[in-house]
Write an enzyme that holds these catalytic residues in place. Sequence first.
Site, mmCIF file in Angstrom:
data_model
loop_
_atom_site.group_PDB
_atom_site.id
_atom_site.type_symbol
_atom_site.label_atom_id
_atom_site.label_comp_id
_atom_site.label_asym_id
_atom_site.label_seq_id
_atom_site.Cartn_x
_atom_site.Cartn_y
_atom_site.Cartn_z
ATOM 1 N N LYS A 173 58.970 -23.824 -87.338
ATOM 2 C CA LYS A 173 60.533 -24.177 -87.274
ATOM 3 C C LYS A 173 61.132 -24.315 -86.199
ATOM 4 O O LYS A 173 60.373 -24.074 -84.858
ATOM 5 C CB LYS A 173 60.905 -22.296 -87.784
ATOM 6 C CG LYS A 173 60.106 -21.635 -88.719
ATOM 7 C CD LYS A 173 60.487 -20.220 -88.311
ATOM 8 C CE LYS A 173 60.201 -19.507 -87.093
ATOM 9 N NZ LYS A 173 60.838 -17.876 -87.549
ATOM 10 N N THR A 204 73.065 -16.984 -84.273
ATOM 11 C CA THR A 204 71.909 -17.240 -84.711
ATOM 12 C C THR A 204 71.058 -16.043 -84.128
ATOM 13 O O THR A 204 70.199 -16.174 -85.051
ATOM 14 C CB THR A 204 71.160 -18.587 -83.943
ATOM 15 O OG1 THR A 204 70.740 -18.411 -82.838
ATOM 16 C CG2 THR A 204 72.131 -20.141 -84.173
ATOM 17 N N GLY A 206 68.518 -13.502 -86.183
ATOM 18 C CA GLY A 206 68.000 -12.983 -87.358
ATOM 19 C C GLY A 206 68.084 -14.663 -87.981
ATOM 20 O O GLY A 206 67.290 -14.330 -88.909
ATOM 21 N N THR A 207 68.078 -15.252 -87.359
ATOM 22 C CA THR A 207 67.345 -16.816 -88.661
ATOM 23 C C THR A 207 65.840 -16.616 -89.229
ATOM 24 O O THR A 207 65.541 -15.991 -90.181
ATOM 25 C CB THR A 207 67.511 -17.961 -87.686
ATOM 26 O OG1 THR A 207 66.843 -17.972 -86.362
ATOM 27 C CG2 THR A 207 69.153 -18.096 -87.220
ATOM 28 N N GLY A 208 65.213 -16.422 -87.790
ATOM 29 C CA GLY A 208 63.421 -16.549 -88.699
ATOM 30 C C GLY A 208 62.887 -15.245 -89.414
ATOM 31 O O GLY A 208 62.648 -16.034 -90.586
ATOM 32 N N CYS A 209 64.264 -13.843 -89.507
ATOM 33 C CA CYS A 209 63.733 -12.754 -89.955
ATOM 34 C C CYS A 209 64.194 -13.426 -91.567
ATOM 35 O O CYS A 209 63.527 -12.989 -92.154
ATOM 36 C CB CYS A 209 64.233 -11.339 -89.709
ATOM 37 S SG CYS A 209 63.728 -11.156 -88.086
HETATM 38 N N1 LIG Z 1 71.608 -24.529 -84.874
HETATM 39 C C1 LIG Z 1 71.092 -24.853 -85.995
HETATM 40 N N2 LIG Z 1 71.481 -25.381 -87.148
HETATM 41 C C2 LIG Z 1 70.850 -25.601 -88.025
HETATM 42 N N3 LIG Z 1 69.262 -24.873 -88.557
HETATM 43 C C3 LIG Z 1 68.804 -23.763 -87.713
HETATM 44 C C4 LIG Z 1 69.884 -23.267 -86.412
HETATM 45 N N4 LIG Z 1 68.888 -23.142 -85.586
HETATM 46 C C5 LIG Z 1 67.808 -22.632 -86.611
HETATM 47 N N5 LIG Z 1 67.862 -23.324 -87.451
HETATM 48 C C6 LIG Z 1 67.014 -22.941 -88.555
HETATM 49 O O1 LIG Z 1 66.696 -21.325 -89.200
HETATM 50 C C7 LIG Z 1 65.225 -21.301 -89.225
HETATM 51 C C8 LIG Z 1 64.706 -20.285 -88.135
HETATM 52 O O2 LIG Z 1 64.394 -20.758 -86.956
HETATM 53 P P1 LIG Z 1 64.072 -20.505 -85.206
HETATM 54 O O3 LIG Z 1 63.242 -21.284 -85.494
HETATM 55 O O4 LIG Z 1 65.320 -20.642 -85.073
HETATM 56 O O5 LIG Z 1 63.439 -19.377 -86.235
HETATM 57 P P2 LIG Z 1 63.427 -17.838 -84.681
HETATM 58 O O6 LIG Z 1 62.941 -17.880 -83.523
HETATM 59 O O7 LIG Z 1 62.307 -17.660 -85.141
HETATM 60 O O8 LIG Z 1 64.400 -16.982 -85.181
HETATM 61 P P3 LIG Z 1 64.703 -15.143 -84.755
HETATM 62 O O9 LIG Z 1 64.048 -14.836 -84.016
HETATM 63 O O10 LIG Z 1 66.311 -15.319 -83.724
HETATM 64 O O11 LIG Z 1 64.578 -14.198 -85.882
HETATM 65 C C9 LIG Z 1 64.954 -22.442 -89.207
HETATM 66 O O12 LIG Z 1 64.801 -22.923 -90.773
HETATM 67 C C10 LIG Z 1 65.367 -23.262 -88.401
HETATM 68 O O13 LIG Z 1 65.397 -24.610 -89.126
HETATM 69 C C1 LIG Z 2 62.850 -5.528 -84.782
HETATM 70 C C2 LIG Z 2 63.698 -7.133 -84.706
HETATM 71 N N1 LIG Z 2 62.711 -7.599 -85.267
HETATM 72 C C3 LIG Z 2 62.721 -9.586 -84.908
HETATM 73 C C4 LIG Z 2 63.854 -9.796 -84.251
HETATM 74 C C5 LIG Z 2 63.311 -11.491 -83.963
HETATM 75 O O1 LIG Z 2 63.643 -12.054 -83.375
HETATM 76 C C6 LIG Z 2 64.538 -8.854 -83.881
HETATM 77 N N2 LIG Z 2 65.870 -9.815 -82.275
HETATM 78 N N3 LIG Z 2 64.233 -7.354 -84.434
#
Ligand SMILES: Nc1ncnc2c1ncn2[C@@H]1O[C@H](COP(=O)(O)OP(=O)(O)OP(=O)(O)O)[C@@H](O)[C@H]1O
Ligand SMILES: Cc1ncc(CO)c(N)n1
Length: 269
Positions: A173, A204, A206-209
């Site tokens: 990502k 942003t 929780g985007t990854g979850c």
């Molecule tokens: N500012 C943004 N605009 C558009 N898409 C975004 C943005 N930030 C993240 N994304 C998208 O959101 C999704 C999650 O990516 P990200 O790299 O933020 O995950 P993460 O760091 O694991 O998130 P978290 O740890 O907060 O749950 C990907 O598809 C990424 O391209």
């Molecule tokens: C419990 C939990 N899982 C995943 C994330 C993602 O970074 C968070 N902030 N908290």
Amino acid sequence: MKNVLTIAGSDSCGGAGIQADLKTFSAHGVFGMSVITAVTAQNTQGVFGVQDISGEIISKQIQVIFEDIMVSAVKIGMVSQIETINAIADELIKYKAENIVLDPVMVSKSGFHLLKKDAKEALINRLLPLAKIITPNIPEAEVIANMKIRDISDMEKAAEIISGMGPRNVLIKGGHLEIDAIDVLYDGKNMKHFETERIQTNNTHGTGCTLSSAIASNLALGYTIYDAVKLAKEYITVAIRHSFPIGKGVGPVNHFYSLYKRAGVNIGE
Ligand SMILES: Nc1ncnc2c1ncn2[C@@H]1O[C@H](COP(=O)(O)OP(=O)(O)OP(=O)(O)O)[C@@H](O)[C@H]1O
Ligand SMILES: Cc1ncc(CO)c(N)n1
């Protein structure tokens, strides 16, 4: 109805972890179930405490679900420590779980270590090989592939390295790069890019979850990996575009934008 399980940590402020996963499952019309690995005391400003759940009760939670209910996909998020990882791997192997989406959560956006440093090897050795797809962000991909990632070409190289460690598909990502939000999918043969413009927002959390749970939902619904990722990327983009300025820090994404819109709920647009 398809049943989808999340194995992850609880986020008390509801934006990430188990809470984000269950909201995402509901938004996709699948039935959400949860095995809690840890309870975090967390808000939009940071993580202020963690209580890990014992391996024994994690195993028990997984066992009673699989003994009773047909599970169409499993999303794995925060796994905390070695004991947790071993319990999850043992049970998922025992029940031949399918459609496993591994989000290798290591450090929260606020900088808190959600995975103990000595547990990285266990995550790589025991959970990676079980995954249909692994979804690291850039810092996680750097740790797993053991290389620095500065641009798209580095993301592709890392995806190839991680692919050699067992998961059938790798999605790196690009949320953490300065450029547009480009994610790279490698299926062991082909490299695909999923690109959207970067949305200018601080919210942003929780985007990854949310992305990994959306992929798990789509796999349960029968989509191919490519379509599951494509649809999940569209979903997270809308959720970020309509995210909520809740709290004093990094606010949560909007899991139910389409539903709220249809219901005429005033979400301040
Ligand atoms: N500012 C943004 N605009 C558009 N898409 C975004 C943005 N930030 C993240 N994304 C998208 O959101 C999704 C999650 O990516 P990200 O790299 O933020 O995950 P993460 O760091 O694991 O998130 P978290 O740890 O907060 O749950 C990907 O598809 C990424 O391209
Ligand atoms: C419990 C939990 N899982 C995943 C994330 C993602 O970074 C968070 N902030 N908290």
